[in-house]
Design a protein around this motif. Structure first.
Motif, mmCIF file in Angstrom:
data_model
loop_
_atom_site.group_PDB
_atom_site.id
_atom_site.type_symbol
_atom_site.label_atom_id
_atom_site.label_comp_id
_atom_site.label_asym_id
_atom_site.label_seq_id
_atom_site.Cartn_x
_atom_site.Cartn_y
_atom_site.Cartn_z
ATOM 1 N N GLN A 104 0.832 -1.203 0.000
ATOM 2 C CA GLN A 104 0.000 0.000 0.000
ATOM 3 C C GLN A 104 0.869 1.257 0.000
ATOM 4 O O GLN A 104 0.580 2.223 -0.714
ATOM 5 C CB GLN A 104 -0.932 -0.010 1.212
ATOM 6 N N GLN A 105 1.951 1.223 0.826
ATOM 7 C CA GLN A 105 2.859 2.367 0.836
ATOM 8 C C GLN A 105 3.512 2.558 -0.535
ATOM 9 O O GLN A 105 3.649 3.696 -1.012
ATOM 10 C CB GLN A 105 3.928 2.177 1.906
ATOM 11 N N GLU B 47 2.324 1.642 -3.422
ATOM 12 C CA GLU B 47 1.321 2.173 -4.350
ATOM 13 C C GLU B 47 1.087 3.661 -4.100
ATOM 14 O O GLU B 47 0.950 4.441 -5.045
ATOM 15 C CB GLU B 47 0.014 1.390 -4.188
ATOM 16 N N ALA B 48 1.036 4.032 -2.793
ATOM 17 C CA ALA B 48 0.846 5.446 -2.476
ATOM 18 C C ALA B 48 2.041 6.279 -2.955
ATOM 19 O O ALA B 48 1.868 7.378 -3.507
ATOM 20 C CB ALA B 48 0.646 5.626 -0.974
ATOM 21 N N GLN C 168 3.637 14.809 -12.855
ATOM 22 C CA GLN C 168 2.662 15.598 -13.588
ATOM 23 C C GLN C 168 2.732 17.072 -13.194
ATOM 24 O O GLN C 168 2.665 17.963 -14.051
ATOM 25 C CB GLN C 168 1.259 15.057 -13.329
ATOM 26 N N GLU D 182 4.043 5.496 -5.427
ATOM 27 C CA GLU D 182 4.006 5.532 -6.883
ATOM 28 C C GLU D 182 2.995 6.568 -7.362
ATOM 29 O O GLU D 182 3.257 7.314 -8.312
ATOM 30 C CB GLU D 182 3.641 4.150 -7.418
ATOM 31 N N ALA D 183 1.833 6.606 -6.674
ATOM 32 C CA ALA D 183 0.829 7.608 -7.044
ATOM 33 C C ALA D 183 1.357 9.018 -6.781
ATOM 34 O O ALA D 183 1.165 9.930 -7.596
ATOM 35 C CB ALA D 183 -0.467 7.359 -6.269
ATOM 36 N N ALA D 184 2.044 9.188 -5.623
ATOM 37 C CA ALA D 184 2.612 10.504 -5.311
ATOM 38 C C ALA D 184 3.691 10.888 -6.314
ATOM 39 O O ALA D 184 3.798 12.045 -6.733
ATOM 40 C CB ALA D 184 3.180 10.501 -3.893
ATOM 41 N N ARG D 185 4.507 9.884 -6.716
ATOM 42 C CA ARG D 185 5.543 10.171 -7.713
ATOM 43 C C ARG D 185 4.921 10.594 -9.045
ATOM 44 O O ARG D 185 5.381 11.538 -9.695
ATOM 45 C CB ARG D 185 6.417 8.937 -7.927
ATOM 46 N N ALA D 186 3.858 9.861 -9.443
ATOM 47 C CA ALA D 186 3.189 10.221 -10.695
ATOM 48 C C ALA D 186 2.592 11.625 -10.617
ATOM 49 O O ALA D 186 2.694 12.414 -11.565
ATOM 50 C CB ALA D 186 2.101 9.190 -11.014
ATOM 51 N N ASP D 187 1.979 11.937 -9.451
ATOM 52 C CA ASP D 187 1.423 13.288 -9.274
ATOM 53 C C ASP D 187 2.519 14.339 -9.321
ATOM 54 O O ASP D 187 2.343 15.411 -9.917
ATOM 55 C CB ASP D 187 0.668 13.369 -7.943
#
Length: 468
Positions: free
Chosen positions: A219-220, A222-223, A233, A225-230
C-alpha cells in the motif's frame, strides 16, 4: 504470499488460512478414523485370527471346527460393520465420537478371540495393553483413561471366568504399572506435540504478521508511486507553464527593448538619456533572466540540446571578455584572461552554450568578488587530429564558500547562502544551467573554495575540431 500451505513432518498441513485450517483438520481426522484406524483394526484382527489358527493347530484341533469359524466370522463382521458405520456416519453425530466408541468395542471383541484360546492370562494382559499403547499418540490422559478401561475389562472377564482374587490382584498390579508406564510415554509425546503446536502457531502468527506488513508495504509503495506520478505531472505542468509564460513575456519585452533602443536615437535631455539607459539595462537583465528560465524549463523537460556549429574559440572568448569588462566597472576589480595559443583555432561545437557556460562562471565570480581579480584560464590538455581536451578554470578572490554551501551550489534557484541573493542579486539559475551544459558536452565540472580565500571552477570538455 502465493501458496500458504506447507507440509509438516507428521504429514499434516500448515496453513495461515483459519477456514482452510479447519477444513484440513476435519479431513485429517476423517482419514484417521475412517481409513487408517479401520485398516489397523483389520490388521489386528487378522493377527488374532492367525494366533487362533496356530493355537488350534498346536492343540490338535480341526481347522474346520465351528467354534473357530464363528470367531473368525465375528471378527470379519465386526471389522466390516465398524468400517461401514464410520464411513457412513463419522462427522455426522455431533459431539458423539463414533471412533472412540469402536475403540471401546474393540476390547470385548479381543476377549472373544482370547476366550477361544482358553483365556491365557499373559496373552490376555499383553493384548489388552495394546489398547493403552496405541493411545499414547493421543496424549497422557487418554492413555491413562484406557489403562483404567482395560483394567476394568480384564477384572470383569477374569471374574466371569472364575479366576481367584488372589491371582487377580497380582495381575491387576502388573496391568496398572505397565499402563502407567505406557501413559507416561504418552506424556512425553503430548509435550512434544504441544511444543510443535506452539511452534506452528508462532510460525502462523509470524507469517500472518509478515503478510500484514507486506500488504502495508505494498500500500505504501502504491501510495508512493501515485505521489511520484502526481509529482511528475505537477513538475511537467510547471515546466510547460514556465516555458509558455517565458515565451509570452519575451515577446512584448523584445518590443520594449526595441522601442528603448529607438528612443536612444532621438534627441533626449541628459536626464531622459539616463532614464532610457536605465530602462534598457533593466530590460537586458530581464531578457537574461527569461532566457535562463527557458533553459531551466528545457532541462526539467529533458529538452535541452546542443546545436554544434563551426567557430573560433579565441574570438569567442575575446568577444565575451569585451562584454564582461563593463560589468566590472565601479569595483576595484580586474578581469584577466590567460588563453592557450593552441586554442586559437576553429572548433565544431555549440558556441552559444559554450559562451553561456563561460558567461555564467565569470559573472558568478564577478558578482561575489568585491575587490581583487577574476581570471579565466584556458589550456589544451591533449589533442589529436579530431578533438582537443580543454580545461577551463575560472578563479576569483571573492568571499569563498564553506563545504556545505558548495553542495547546494548547482541546485536551481540556489546560491551559497540565503543572504547572497539579497546582497548580490541573481536568480541562482546560472550555475545549474552551467552544470547541465557541461553534462551535455560529456565534460566535468569541479569547485574548489574556502571561506575568505575565493573560489575556482574547473571545467574539462572535449571539443571537436572544425574541418579544414
Amino acid at each position: 504470499m502465493g501458496n500458504d500451505n506447507f507440509g509438516l513432518p507428521d504429514g499434516s498441513t500448515f496453513t495461515v488460512d483459519e477456514a482452510q485450517l479447519r477444513r484440513i483438520r476435519q479431513a485429517s481426522l476423517r482419514r484417521l478414523h475412517v481409513g487408517q484406524i479401520p485398516a489397523m483394526r483389520a490388521a489386528g484382527f487378522f493377527i488374532l485370527a492367525v494366533i487362533l489358527v496356530l493355537y488350534d493347530l498346536r492343540m490338535g484341533r480341526a481347522l474346520d471346527a465351528p467354534a473357530l469359524w464363528q470367531v473368525l466370522g465375528a471378527n470379519a463382521a465386526y471389522c466390516l460393520a465398524s468400517w461401514w458405520t464410520l464411513r457412513r456416519w463419522y462427522g455426522r453425530t455431533g459431539r458423539f465420537d463414533l471412533g472412540l466408541l469402536f475403540m471401546h468395542l474393540d476390547l470385548p471383541m479381543w476377549l472373544l478371540n482370547l476366550h477361544h484360546v482358553q483365556g491365557d492370562q499373559v496373552l490376555l494382559i499383553a493384548v489388552l495393553l495394546v489398547r493403552v499403547a496405541d493411545q499414547v499418540g493421543f496424549g497422557f490422559r487418554r492413555a491413562l483413561y484406557f489403562n483404567a478401561v482395560t483394567l476394568g475389562t480384564y477384572l470383569a472377564y477374569a471374574t466371569w471366568m472364575g479366576v481367584p482374587w488372589s491371582d487377580l490382584a497380582g495381575m491387576a498390579v502388573i496391568m496398572v504399572l505397565a499402563g502407567v508406564y505406557l501413559s507416561l510415554t504418552g506424556l512425553v509425546t503430548q509435550r512434544l506435540r504441544e511444543r510443535v503446536r506452539r511452534g506452528v502457531h508462532a510460525a502462523r502468527e509470524l507469517i500472518q504478521q509478515l503478510e500484514r506488513q507486506t500488504r502495508h508495504l505494498q500500500q505504501q509503495a502504491e501510495a508512493l508511486e501515485a505521489a511520484r506520478a502526481d509529482a511528475e505531472q505537477a513538475s511537467e505542468a510547471k515546466s510547460r507553464f514556465l516555458s509558455s509564460i517565458s515565451h509570452e513575456l519575451r515577446t512584448p519585452l523584445n518590443g520594449v527593448m526595441g522601442t528603448l533602443q529607438l528612443l536612444q536615437t532621438t534627441d533626449l535631455t541628459p536626464t531622459q538619456q539616463r532614464y532610457a539607459d536605465t530602462a534598457l539595462d533593466s530590460g537586458a537583465r530581464l531578457v537574461t533572466l527569461i532566457e535562463e528560465l527557458l533553459d531551466v524549463a528545457s532541462i526539467r523537460a529533458g529538452g535541452l540540446a546542443l546545436h554544434p556549429q563551426p567557430f573560433n574559440l579565441a574570438e569567442l572568448v575575446e568577444q565575451l571578455m569585451q562584454e564582461m569588462r563593463p560589468l566590472a566597472q565601479g569595483k576595484p576589480l580586474q578581469l584577466e584572461i590567460d588563453l592557450d595559443p593552441a586554442l586559437d583555432r576553429g572548433f565544431h561545437a555549440d558556441a552559444r552554450r559554450l559562451r553561456q557556460l563561460l558567461f555564467h562562471l565569470l559573472h558568478n565570480g564577478m558578482k561575489f568578488t568585491d575587490q581583487g581579480e577574476v581570471r579565466l584560464h584556458m589550456r589544451c590538455l591533449r589533442e589529436d587530429e579530431h578533438a582537443a581536451l580543454v580545461r577551463v578554470v575560472v578563479s576569483d578572490t571573492g568571499c569563498g564558500m564553506a563545504p556545505e554551501q558548495v553542495e547546494r551550489l548547482f541546485q536551481p534557484f540556489g546560491q551559497g547562502d540565503d543572504s547572497s541573493t539579497r546582497r548580490h542579486g541573481g536568480s541562482g539559475l546560472g550555475l545549474a544551467i552551467a552544470r547541465e551544459t557541461v553534462t551535455l558536452m560529456d565534460g566535468s565540472i569541479r569547485v574548489r573554495s574556502e571561506p575568505g580565500r575565493g573560489t575556482a571552477f574547473e571545467v574539462e570538455v572535449l571539443l571537436s575540431k572544425a574541418a579544414g
